[in-house]
Design a protein around this motif. Structure first.
Motif, PDB file in Angstrom:
ATOM      1  N   TRP A   9      26.695  -0.266 -51.966  1.00  0.00           N
ATOM      2  CA  TRP A   9      26.764  -1.032 -50.724  1.00  0.00           C
ATOM      3  C   TRP A   9      27.174  -2.481 -50.991  1.00  0.00           C
ATOM      4  O   TRP A   9      27.890  -3.082 -50.181  1.00  0.00           O
ATOM      5  N   SER A  10      26.730  -3.056 -52.107  1.00  0.00           N
ATOM      6  CA  SER A  10      27.113  -4.434 -52.440  1.00  0.00           C
ATOM      7  C   SER A  10      28.609  -4.542 -52.693  1.00  0.00           C
ATOM      8  O   SER A  10      29.257  -5.487 -52.245  1.00  0.00           O
ATOM      9  N   GLY A  11      29.161  -3.599 -53.436  1.00  0.00           N
ATOM     10  CA  GLY A  11      30.598  -3.590 -53.668  1.00  0.00           C
ATOM     11  C   GLY A  11      31.382  -3.397 -52.390  1.00  0.00           C
ATOM     12  O   GLY A  11      32.409  -4.054 -52.168  1.00  0.00           O
ATOM     13  N   ALA A  42      25.329  -9.835 -49.921  1.00  0.00           N
ATOM     14  CA  ALA A  42      23.951  -9.880 -49.422  1.00  0.00           C
ATOM     15  C   ALA A  42      23.720  -8.805 -48.361  1.00  0.00           C
ATOM     16  O   ALA A  42      22.679  -8.128 -48.367  1.00  0.00           O
ATOM     17  N   ALA A  43      24.683  -8.643 -47.463  1.00  0.00           N
ATOM     18  CA  ALA A  43      24.560  -7.593 -46.451  1.00  0.00           C
ATOM     19  C   ALA A  43      24.558  -6.214 -47.106  1.00  0.00           C
ATOM     20  O   ALA A  43      23.829  -5.309 -46.671  1.00  0.00           O
ATOM     21  N   GLY A  44      25.341  -6.061 -48.162  1.00  0.00           N
ATOM     22  CA  GLY A  44      25.366  -4.794 -48.886  1.00  0.00           C
ATOM     23  C   GLY A  44      24.039  -4.481 -49.551  1.00  0.00           C
ATOM     24  O   GLY A  44      23.601  -3.324 -49.572  1.00  0.00           O
ATOM     25  N   VAL A  45      23.379  -5.483 -50.100  1.00  0.00           N
ATOM     26  CA  VAL A  45      22.064  -5.267 -50.704  1.00  0.00           C
ATOM     27  C   VAL A  45      21.074  -4.803 -49.638  1.00  0.00           C
ATOM     28  O   VAL A  45      20.308  -3.849 -49.842  1.00  0.00           O
ATOM     29  N   ILE A  46      21.097  -5.458 -48.490  1.00  0.00           N
ATOM     30  CA  ILE A  46      20.185  -5.081 -47.404  1.00  0.00           C
ATOM     31  C   ILE A  46      20.483  -3.658 -46.925  1.00  0.00           C
ATOM     32  O   ILE A  46      19.566  -2.846 -46.735  1.00  0.00           O
ATOM     33  N   LEU A  47      21.773  -3.344 -46.732  1.00  0.00           N
ATOM     34  CA  LEU A  47      22.140  -1.994 -46.302  1.00  0.00           C
ATOM     35  C   LEU A  47      21.797  -0.950 -47.360  1.00  0.00           C
ATOM     36  O   LEU A  47      21.406   0.174 -47.033  1.00  0.00           O
ATOM     37  N   GLY A  48      21.962  -1.306 -48.628  1.00  0.00           N
ATOM     38  CA  GLY A  48      21.619  -0.380 -49.700  1.00  0.00           C
ATOM     39  C   GLY A  48      20.136  -0.070 -49.761  1.00  0.00           C
ATOM     40  O   GLY A  48      19.736   1.040 -50.114  1.00  0.00           O
ATOM     41  N   LEU A  49      19.320  -1.047 -49.424  1.00  0.00           N
ATOM     42  CA  LEU A  49      17.878  -0.810 -49.379  1.00  0.00           C
ATOM     43  C   LEU A  49      17.485  -0.004 -48.150  1.00  0.00           C
ATOM     44  O   LEU A  49      16.566   0.812 -48.191  1.00  0.00           O
ATOM     45  N   ARG A  50      18.171  -0.252 -47.049  1.00  0.00           N
ATOM     46  CA  ARG A  50      17.818   0.393 -45.776  1.00  0.00           C
ATOM     47  C   ARG A  50      18.415   1.792 -45.653  1.00  0.00           C
ATOM     48  O   ARG A  50      17.764   2.698 -45.146  1.00  0.00           O
TER      49      ARG A  50
END
Length: 172
Positions: A9-11, A42-50
């Motif tokens: 998601w970060s990539g 940052a949005a990718g990290v959040i989406l990857g966790l969610r």
């Protein structure tokens, strides 16, 4: 928490941030739109966790894109890098991605996007660094490595997927 999902998601977020920054670029406007790449990460990290997804090769492609670009930029800062060195580094990236292999078709198609996301984050890190900007052919070579690396990364995982699929075809 699945690290592979967060990296994928970060990539993807870095790539989307890069695409938006390019779309909003204006020669007369502000150059601060390039920081949308960090917002995308940052949005990718959040989406990857969610929203975790199953991925393997695309999770490795993001740090590989960052690492390959950072390594080339670091080499270009201290010495002149020939294009043979660039090709050797890209061959190592292809070899690693062939060995890793994709989990599924989505993972395979996300590999070039996440590789280019890692490349764009690395280019943003080295943005405006004078020794790199002063080296002849360095910026062009780095961009070539990013684009060519993303294309070769896709064909590496496509080849691995095709050989895995062909192995499952029954023989007569």
């Amino acid at each position: 928490m699945k690290w592979s999902s967060v990296l994928t998601w970060s990539g993807l977020g870095a790539f989307v941030g890069f695409a938006i920054a390019v779309a909003l670029y204006s020669p007369k406007g502000s150059e601060n739109f390039v920081y949308l790449i960090y917002v995308g990460v940052a949005a990718g990290v959040i989406l990857g966790l969610r929203y975790p997804i199953e991925s393997r090769a695309s999770a490795y492609a993001f740090p590989l894109g960052f690492l390959a670009t950072s390594l080339l930029a670091g080499l270009w800062m201290v010495k002149s890098v020939a294009f043979n060195d660039l090709y050797i580094l890209l061959a190592l990236v292809v070899l690693l991605l062939i060995l890793i292999g994709p989990l599924n078709l989505l993972d395979m198609f996300l590999v070039p996007v996440t590789y280019f996301g890692g490349f764009s984050v690395a280019m943003l890190v080295f943005r405006g660094y004078e020794p790199l900007q002063g080296s002849e052919g360095a910026v062009m070579g780095l961009f070539m490595s990013g684009v060519m690396g993303a294309i070769l990364a896709f064909f590496a995982v496509l080849g691995r997927w095709a050989f895995s699929a062909a192995k499952n075809i029954p023989r007569r």
